[in-house]
Design a protein around this motif. Structure first.
Motif, PDB file in Angstrom:
ATOM      1  N   SER A  74       0.803  -1.217   0.103  1.00 24.20           N
ATOM      2  CA  SER A  74      -0.054   0.171   0.016  1.00 24.20           C
ATOM      3  C   SER A  74       0.894   1.080   0.082  1.00 24.20           C
ATOM      4  O   SER A  74       2.026   1.283  -0.067  1.00 24.20           O
ATOM      5  N   ALA A  75       0.276   2.378  -0.044  1.00 24.77           N
ATOM      6  CA  ALA A  75       1.058   3.694   0.139  1.00 24.77           C
ATOM      7  C   ALA A  75       0.181   4.835   0.376  1.00 24.77           C
ATOM      8  O   ALA A  75      -1.124   4.492   0.192  1.00 24.77           O
ATOM      9  N   ALA A  76       0.484   5.860   1.238  1.00 25.06           N
ATOM     10  CA  ALA A  76      -0.096   7.009   1.292  1.00 25.06           C
ATOM     11  C   ALA A  76       0.757   8.299   1.432  1.00 25.06           C
ATOM     12  O   ALA A  76       1.961   8.134   1.673  1.00 25.06           O
ATOM     13  N   PHE A  77       0.104   9.212   1.076  1.00 27.28           N
ATOM     14  CA  PHE A  77       1.042  10.626   1.309  1.00 27.28           C
ATOM     15  C   PHE A  77       1.390  10.855   2.917  1.00 27.28           C
ATOM     16  O   PHE A  77       0.626  10.421   3.535  1.00 27.28           O
ATOM     17  N   VAL A  78       2.486  11.454   2.931  1.00 26.10           N
ATOM     18  CA  VAL A  78       2.940  11.659   4.378  1.00 26.10           C
ATOM     19  C   VAL A  78       2.024  12.816   5.012  1.00 26.10           C
ATOM     20  O   VAL A  78       2.188  12.745   6.327  1.00 26.10           O
ATOM     21  N   ARG A  82       4.410  -2.410   7.221  1.00 24.51           N
ATOM     22  CA  ARG A  82       5.784  -1.743   7.621  1.00 24.51           C
ATOM     23  C   ARG A  82       6.036  -0.870   6.491  1.00 24.51           C
ATOM     24  O   ARG A  82       6.079  -1.209   5.512  1.00 24.51           O
ATOM     25  N   PRO A  83       6.699   0.236   6.872  1.00 23.03           N
ATOM     26  CA  PRO A  83       7.209   1.344   6.091  1.00 23.03           C
ATOM     27  C   PRO A  83       8.222   0.972   5.018  1.00 23.03           C
ATOM     28  O   PRO A  83       9.196   0.012   5.390  1.00 23.03           O
ATOM     29  N   THR A  84       8.246   1.076   3.705  1.00 14.67           N
ATOM     30  CA  THR A  84       9.369   0.946   2.849  1.00 14.67           C
ATOM     31  C   THR A  84      10.057   2.003   2.290  1.00 14.67           C
ATOM     32  O   THR A  84      10.601   2.856   3.251  1.00 14.67           O
ATOM     33  N   SER A  85      10.064   2.348   1.052  1.00 13.81           N
ATOM     34  CA  SER A  85      10.636   3.704   0.491  1.00 13.81           C
ATOM     35  C   SER A  85       9.427   4.857   0.460  1.00 13.81           C
ATOM     36  O   SER A  85       8.226   4.651   0.490  1.00 13.81           O
ATOM     37  N   VAL A  86      10.074   6.026   0.492  1.00 11.96           N
ATOM     38  CA  VAL A  86       9.362   6.982   0.058  1.00 11.96           C
ATOM     39  C   VAL A  86       9.563   7.750  -1.321  1.00 11.96           C
ATOM     40  O   VAL A  86      10.781   7.829  -1.611  1.00 11.96           O
ATOM     41  N   ARG A  87       8.613   7.999  -1.959  1.00 10.95           N
ATOM     42  CA  ARG A  87       8.780   8.356  -3.394  1.00 10.95           C
ATOM     43  C   ARG A  87       8.306   9.792  -3.485  1.00 10.95           C
ATOM     44  O   ARG A  87       7.496  10.380  -2.742  1.00 10.95           O
ATOM     45  N   ARG A  88       9.219  10.860  -4.265  1.00  6.93           N
ATOM     46  CA  ARG A  88       8.609  12.103  -4.512  1.00  6.93           C
ATOM     47  C   ARG A  88       7.869  12.005  -6.011  1.00  6.93           C
ATOM     48  O   ARG A  88       8.266  11.721  -6.897  1.00  6.93           O
ATOM     49  N   ILE A  89       6.446  12.646  -5.914  1.00  8.70           N
ATOM     50  CA  ILE A  89       5.586  12.103  -6.981  1.00  8.70           C
ATOM     51  C   ILE A  89       4.828  13.649  -7.237  1.00  8.70           C
ATOM     52  O   ILE A  89       4.795  14.358  -6.199  1.00  8.70           O
ATOM     53  N   ARG A 107      -0.991  17.070  -7.442  1.00 11.26           N
ATOM     54  CA  ARG A 107      -1.984  17.635  -8.379  1.00 11.26           C
ATOM     55  C   ARG A 107      -0.844  18.829  -9.050  1.00 11.26           C
ATOM     56  O   ARG A 107       0.278  18.623  -9.070  1.00 11.26           O
ATOM     57  N   GLU A 108      -1.461  19.532  -9.999  1.00  8.25           N
ATOM     58  CA  GLU A 108      -0.698  20.125 -11.377  1.00  8.25           C
ATOM     59  C   GLU A 108       0.291  21.173 -10.279  1.00  8.25           C
ATOM     60  O   GLU A 108      -0.059  21.863  -9.423  1.00  8.25           O
ATOM     61  N   GLY A 109       1.590  20.760 -10.783  1.00 12.70           N
ATOM     62  CA  GLY A 109       2.661  21.706 -10.090  1.00 12.70           C
ATOM     63  C   GLY A 109       3.049  21.458  -8.466  1.00 12.70           C
ATOM     64  O   GLY A 109       3.891  21.969  -7.973  1.00 12.70           O
ATOM     65  N   GLU A 110       2.294  20.080  -7.942  1.00 13.40           N
ATOM     66  CA  GLU A 110       2.531  20.137  -6.597  1.00 13.40           C
ATOM     67  C   GLU A 110       3.338  18.891  -6.307  1.00 13.40           C
ATOM     68  O   GLU A 110       2.911  17.786  -6.930  1.00 13.40           O
ATOM     69  N   LEU A 111       4.432  19.067  -5.476  1.00 12.30           N
ATOM     70  CA  LEU A 111       5.245  17.717  -5.077  1.00 12.30           C
ATOM     71  C   LEU A 111       4.526  17.133  -3.913  1.00 12.30           C
ATOM     72  O   LEU A 111       4.139  17.940  -2.899  1.00 12.30           O
ATOM     73  N   ALA A 112       4.613  15.569  -3.757  1.00 13.33           N
ATOM     74  CA  ALA A 112       4.100  15.193  -2.624  1.00 13.33           C
ATOM     75  C   ALA A 112       4.980  14.055  -2.261  1.00 13.33           C
ATOM     76  O   ALA A 112       5.397  13.420  -3.245  1.00 13.33           O
ATOM     77  N   LEU A 113       5.217  13.560  -1.053  1.00 10.85           N
ATOM     78  CA  LEU A 113       6.103  12.651  -0.732  1.00 10.85           C
ATOM     79  C   LEU A 113       4.953  11.473  -0.454  1.00 10.85           C
ATOM     80  O   LEU A 113       4.251  11.602   0.508  1.00 10.85           O
TER      81      LEU A 113
END
Length: 217
Positions: A148-152, A167-174, A177-183
């Motif tokens: 699974s995954a969820a924004f921080v 259990r947590p794995t890796s964090v991705r930078r994606i 929304r338009e122009g918005e970075l989320a972890l």
């Protein structure tokens, strides 16, 4: 004569865990789900989903939701499927819970996703639903790992996952929304870390779905 369940076995899935039910997403239940989505899923200033589908205008949101699920039914195969179920409380649709998998007969893994109508959030129902669904996947449908995954900035979703044993794995930078970075925090669950809780889970209709997802018993 064939029934709809014969043609699409997920329609026959039924999971009961106390007052919570998970049912195959038939068109009758899908219509209820569309109405629920229109009533609101999250605060307009928030976005819990990778794809911001929930921001579609009223009316269009219902059509998009129905079209998405119809499309996933039509392309369902063991090598690429989304198994989506309606979540019911006391007979009323309150959300959806699903899993997406590719090459499942080999990988035996998939990624869960879910949502509840806004009025049903914050009551512990999300944890109960996820536990029932993961019990279905591990005990009846041959999964050996669930991701699974969820924004921080979505502590509610991360809290549900933690309670269930992910259990947590890796964090991705994606891009969200338009122009918005989320972890985006990745998560993984195995049978050994699964926290089941104390509510019995009853399942019917799983045997036909096992065959449908490519498991040969």
């Amino acid at each position: 004569m064939s029934t709809l369940v014969d043609l699409y076995p997920p329609f026959g899935l039924h999971v009961v865990a106390g007052p919570i039910e998970l049912r195959g997403l038939t068109d009758d239940l899908l219509l209820e789900l569309c109405h629920l989505a229109e009533a609101g899923i999250h605060d307009p200033g928030e976005m819990p989903f990778y794809v911001p589908w929930s921001t579609a205008p009223v009316g269009e949101l219902s059509r998009n939701t129905a079209a998405y699920h119809w499309g996933k039914r039509s392309t369902f195969s063991p090598d690429d499927f989304c198994l989506d179920l309606a979540v019911l409380l006391d007979g009323r649709v309150i959300g959806a819970q699903g899993i997406a998998a590719t090459h499942f007969p080999v990988t035996r893994t998939g990624e869960t996703g879910s949502w509840l109508g806004r009025e049903f959030q914050g009551r512990g129902l999300g944890t109960a639903v996820r536990r029932a669904f993961c019990a279905l996947l591990f005990d009846h449908l041959g999964f050996e790992e669930i991701t699974s995954a969820a924004f921080v900035d979505n502590p509610a979703s991360l809290g549900v996952s933690r309670k269930v044993g992910y259990r947590p794995t890796s964090v991705r930078r994606i891009k969200r929304r338009e122009g918005e970075l989320a972890l985006n925090q990745g998560l993984v669950l195995t049978p050994g870390t699964f926290v089941r809780g104390d509510v019995p889970v009853e399942v019917t209709g799983a045997a036909a779905v096992r065959a449908f997802i490519g498991l040969d018993d």
